[in-house]
Design a protein around this motif. Structure first.
Motif, PDB file in Angstrom:
ATOM      1  N   LEU A  43       4.942  -6.990   4.346  1.00  0.00           N
ATOM      2  CA  LEU A  43       5.435  -6.157   5.434  1.00  0.00           C
ATOM      3  C   LEU A  43       5.818  -4.805   4.841  1.00  0.00           C
ATOM      4  O   LEU A  43       6.546  -4.743   3.851  1.00  0.00           O
ATOM      5  N   ALA A  44       5.316  -3.730   5.432  1.00  0.00           N
ATOM      6  CA  ALA A  44       5.701  -2.404   4.948  1.00  0.00           C
ATOM      7  C   ALA A  44       6.739  -1.798   5.885  1.00  0.00           C
ATOM      8  O   ALA A  44       6.703  -2.019   7.091  1.00  0.00           O
ATOM      9  N   ILE A  45       7.667  -1.078   5.292  1.00  0.00           N
ATOM     10  CA  ILE A  45       8.646  -0.345   6.090  1.00  0.00           C
ATOM     11  C   ILE A  45       8.498   1.128   5.749  1.00  0.00           C
ATOM     12  O   ILE A  45       8.626   1.520   4.592  1.00  0.00           O
ATOM     13  N   VAL A  46       8.186   1.931   6.767  1.00  0.00           N
ATOM     14  CA  VAL A  46       8.012   3.366   6.538  1.00  0.00           C
ATOM     15  C   VAL A  46       8.984   4.166   7.387  1.00  0.00           C
ATOM     16  O   VAL A  46       9.512   3.683   8.389  1.00  0.00           O
ATOM     17  N   GLY A  47       9.182   5.395   6.991  1.00  0.00           N
ATOM     18  CA  GLY A  47      10.071   6.280   7.744  1.00  0.00           C
ATOM     19  C   GLY A  47      10.626   7.333   6.811  1.00  0.00           C
ATOM     20  O   GLY A  47      10.702   7.109   5.601  1.00  0.00           O
ATOM     21  N   GLU A  48      11.020   8.464   7.398  1.00  0.00           N
ATOM     22  CA  GLU A  48      11.515   9.566   6.563  1.00  0.00           C
ATOM     23  C   GLU A  48      12.848   9.201   5.908  1.00  0.00           C
ATOM     24  O   GLU A  48      13.451   8.170   6.241  1.00  0.00           O
ATOM     25  N   MET A 211       1.524   6.534   3.029  1.00  0.00           N
ATOM     26  CA  MET A 211       0.715   5.795   4.007  1.00  0.00           C
ATOM     27  C   MET A 211      -0.568   5.231   3.383  1.00  0.00           C
ATOM     28  O   MET A 211      -1.084   4.217   3.839  1.00  0.00           O
ATOM     29  N   ASN A 212      -1.069   5.892   2.336  1.00  0.00           N
ATOM     30  CA  ASN A 212      -2.287   5.376   1.676  1.00  0.00           C
ATOM     31  C   ASN A 212      -2.026   4.041   1.015  1.00  0.00           C
ATOM     32  O   ASN A 212      -2.812   3.099   1.145  1.00  0.00           O
ATOM     33  N   ILE A 213      -0.899   3.970   0.292  1.00  0.00           N
ATOM     34  CA  ILE A 213      -0.551   2.718  -0.380  1.00  0.00           C
ATOM     35  C   ILE A 213      -0.304   1.632   0.664  1.00  0.00           C
ATOM     36  O   ILE A 213      -0.800   0.512   0.559  1.00  0.00           O
ATOM     37  N   ILE A 214       0.439   1.988   1.690  1.00  0.00           N
ATOM     38  CA  ILE A 214       0.781   1.022   2.732  1.00  0.00           C
ATOM     39  C   ILE A 214      -0.460   0.448   3.396  1.00  0.00           C
ATOM     40  O   ILE A 214      -0.579  -0.750   3.619  1.00  0.00           O
ATOM     41  N   HIS A 244       3.187   5.612  18.724  1.00  0.00           N
ATOM     42  CA  HIS A 244       4.270   6.579  18.793  1.00  0.00           C
ATOM     43  C   HIS A 244       3.849   7.898  18.141  1.00  0.00           C
ATOM     44  O   HIS A 244       3.151   7.906  17.132  1.00  0.00           O
ATOM     45  N   GLU A 245       4.299   8.983  18.730  1.00  0.00           N
ATOM     46  CA  GLU A 245       3.932  10.298  18.220  1.00  0.00           C
ATOM     47  C   GLU A 245       4.349  10.466  16.753  1.00  0.00           C
ATOM     48  O   GLU A 245       3.627  11.043  15.941  1.00  0.00           O
ATOM     49  N   TYR A 246       5.517   9.924  16.434  1.00  0.00           N
ATOM     50  CA  TYR A 246       6.033  10.038  15.068  1.00  0.00           C
ATOM     51  C   TYR A 246       5.116   9.333  14.070  1.00  0.00           C
ATOM     52  O   TYR A 246       4.835   9.847  12.987  1.00  0.00           O
ATOM     53  N   THR A 247       4.614   8.157  14.461  1.00  0.00           N
ATOM     54  CA  THR A 247       3.674   7.418  13.611  1.00  0.00           C
ATOM     55  C   THR A 247       2.386   8.218  13.443  1.00  0.00           C
ATOM     56  O   THR A 247       1.842   8.310  12.335  1.00  0.00           O
ATOM     57  N   GLN A 248       1.906   8.797  14.548  1.00  0.00           N
ATOM     58  CA  GLN A 248       0.685   9.602  14.471  1.00  0.00           C
ATOM     59  C   GLN A 248       0.862  10.728  13.471  1.00  0.00           C
ATOM     60  O   GLN A 248      -0.027  11.028  12.673  1.00  0.00           O
ATOM     61  N   ARG A 249       2.045  11.327  13.508  1.00  0.00           N
ATOM     62  CA  ARG A 249       2.325  12.443  12.594  1.00  0.00           C
ATOM     63  C   ARG A 249       2.332  11.979  11.131  1.00  0.00           C
ATOM     64  O   ARG A 249       1.761  12.631  10.265  1.00  0.00           O
ATOM     65  N   LEU A 250       2.960  10.841  10.887  1.00  0.00           N
ATOM     66  CA  LEU A 250       2.994  10.301   9.521  1.00  0.00           C
ATOM     67  C   LEU A 250       1.581  10.092   8.975  1.00  0.00           C
ATOM     68  O   LEU A 250       1.267  10.463   7.841  1.00  0.00           O
ATOM     69  N   GLN A 254      -0.339  12.475   6.021  1.00  0.00           N
ATOM     70  CA  GLN A 254      -0.849  11.843   4.812  1.00  0.00           C
ATOM     71  C   GLN A 254      -2.305  12.182   4.598  1.00  0.00           C
ATOM     72  O   GLN A 254      -2.724  12.482   3.492  1.00  0.00           O
ATOM     73  N   SER A 255      -3.093  12.199   5.676  1.00  0.00           N
ATOM     74  CA  SER A 255      -4.514  12.470   5.479  1.00  0.00           C
ATOM     75  C   SER A 255      -4.726  13.944   5.109  1.00  0.00           C
ATOM     76  O   SER A 255      -5.606  14.263   4.327  1.00  0.00           O
ATOM     77  N   LEU A 256      -3.896  14.845   5.628  1.00  0.00           N
ATOM     78  CA  LEU A 256      -3.977  16.259   5.229  1.00  0.00           C
ATOM     79  C   LEU A 256      -3.711  16.384   3.739  1.00  0.00           C
ATOM     80  O   LEU A 256      -4.428  17.043   3.008  1.00  0.00           O
ATOM     81  N   PHE A 257      -2.665  15.686   3.311  1.00  0.00           N
ATOM     82  CA  PHE A 257      -2.241  15.730   1.917  1.00  0.00           C
ATOM     83  C   PHE A 257      -3.353  15.217   1.001  1.00  0.00           C
ATOM     84  O   PHE A 257      -3.668  15.793  -0.029  1.00  0.00           O
ATOM     85  N   THR A 258      -3.990  14.141   1.415  1.00  0.00           N
ATOM     86  CA  THR A 258      -5.046  13.544   0.608  1.00  0.00           C
ATOM     87  C   THR A 258      -6.249  14.480   0.516  1.00  0.00           C
ATOM     88  O   THR A 258      -6.846  14.640  -0.529  1.00  0.00           O
ATOM     89  N   ARG A 259      -6.571  15.132   1.648  1.00  0.00           N
ATOM     90  CA  ARG A 259      -7.734  16.005   1.660  1.00  0.00           C
ATOM     91  C   ARG A 259      -7.525  17.217   0.747  1.00  0.00           C
ATOM     92  O   ARG A 259      -8.434  17.681   0.101  1.00  0.00           O
TER      93      ARG A 259
END
Ligand SMILES: Nc1ncnc2c1ncn2[C@@H]1O[C@H](COP(=O)(O)OP(=O)(O)O)[C@@H](O)[C@H]1O
Ligand SMILES: [Mg+2]
Length: 261
Positions: A43-48, A211-214, A244-250, A254-259
């Motif tokens: 189980l992953a737990i994410v959040g700022e 988010m990549n690791i998760i 949720h919008e917040y999840t979409q943002r996360l 992450q994908s911006l960062f990876t690119r």
């Protein structure tokens, strides 16, 4: 239906933060939250930062007292068990081995500590278990006489993993356990954790904001924001159709960062 390994219902935590205008003030670090974990599951737990991830982890290992709700382990209330018994169920790996490992103890003593405090095993048997766990995490029996400063960062985190494994727990909570590591070392520790999971049938609670690791490791995900559970889904559901919008943002961030890399 089989009993889940861990079942958490309406768990909450508020911290008393002092008086203001003649009223007691509380910080709601965790709003009522419920979830289950099965054997072998991740189980992953994410959040700022500040969303309550570590608070949840600390409550589960018994390092913090909850304000409300229930925790069941294999169907039994966790309150029935004392801290020693809880150590055999759930253990934690922390972000930074430089602070989680006492620099004055040898690797051998660091690994012996959980056994010494929680079992009645004689020293010779404890030593054998220490060496066994050292090998399990890819270190050598010689390392027992080393101090933490004598080994690399990656090796230190391996020691932290071995320490968490000493009492053969069923659940390991990794609280940002990869965050402080170099990229190359991070992959090694991640692979080690995945191998150990397969070999020992461990369940993981993986606290991370990567988010990549998760996506790579988890079966299901909980998204926390300011102490509230805002989304709970399987990994596939969450990445394919974040609600949720917040999840979409996360996911987007992450994908911006990876690119960019
Ligand atoms: N001992 C404490 N006393 C008061 N407030 C705390 C304490 N520990 C954590 N908090 C508060 O609880 C909230 C959640 O913190 P934490 O669980 O550490 O978040 P995260 O691990 O997601 O960054 C934060 O607002 C934090 O300030
Ligand atoms: Mg934290």
């Amino acid at each position: 239906m089989t009993t889940p390994l861990l079942k958490v219902t309406n768990l909450s935590k508020s911290y008393y933060t002092g008086y203001k205008r003649f009223k007691r003030q509380y910080n709601q670090a965790l709003s009522p939250i419920s979830f289950e974990l099965k054997t072998g599951e991740t189980l992953a737990i994410v959040g700022e930062a500040g969303s309550g991830k570590s608070t949840l982890a600390r409550i589960l290992v018994g390092a913090e007292i909850r304000s409300g709700g229930d925790i069941f382990f294999e169907g039994d209330s966790l309150d029935k068990h004392d801290l020693k018994q809880r150590c055999r169920m759930i253990r934690m790996i922390f972000q930074d081995p430089n602070t989680s490992l006492n620099p004055r103890l040898t690797i051998g003593d660091l690994l012996d500590e959980p056994l010494k405090f929680n079992t009645d095993l004689p020293e010779s048997e404890r030593r054998a278990l220490v060496v066994d766990k050292l090998r399990k995490v890819g270190l050598l029996s010689e390392h027992v006489d080393f101090y933490p400063h004598m080994i690399s960062e990656g090796q230190k985190q391996r020691v932290a993993v071995a320490r968490a494994l000493m009492l053969d727990p069923k659940i390991i909570i990794a609280d940002e356990a990869l965050t402080a590591l170099d990229l190359s070392v991070r992959a090694q520790i991640l692979n080690l954790l995945l191998e150990l999971q397969k070999e020992m049938g461990l369940s993981y609670i993986f606290v991370s904001h990567n988010m990549n690791i998760i996506r790579h490791v988890s079966d299901k995900i909980m998204v926390l924001k300011k102490g509230e559970l805002i989304e709970k889904a399987t990994t596939e559901q969450l990445f394919n159709a974040p609600q949720h919008e917040y999840t979409q943002r996360l996911i987007q961030e992450q994908s911006l960062f990876t690119r960019k890399k």
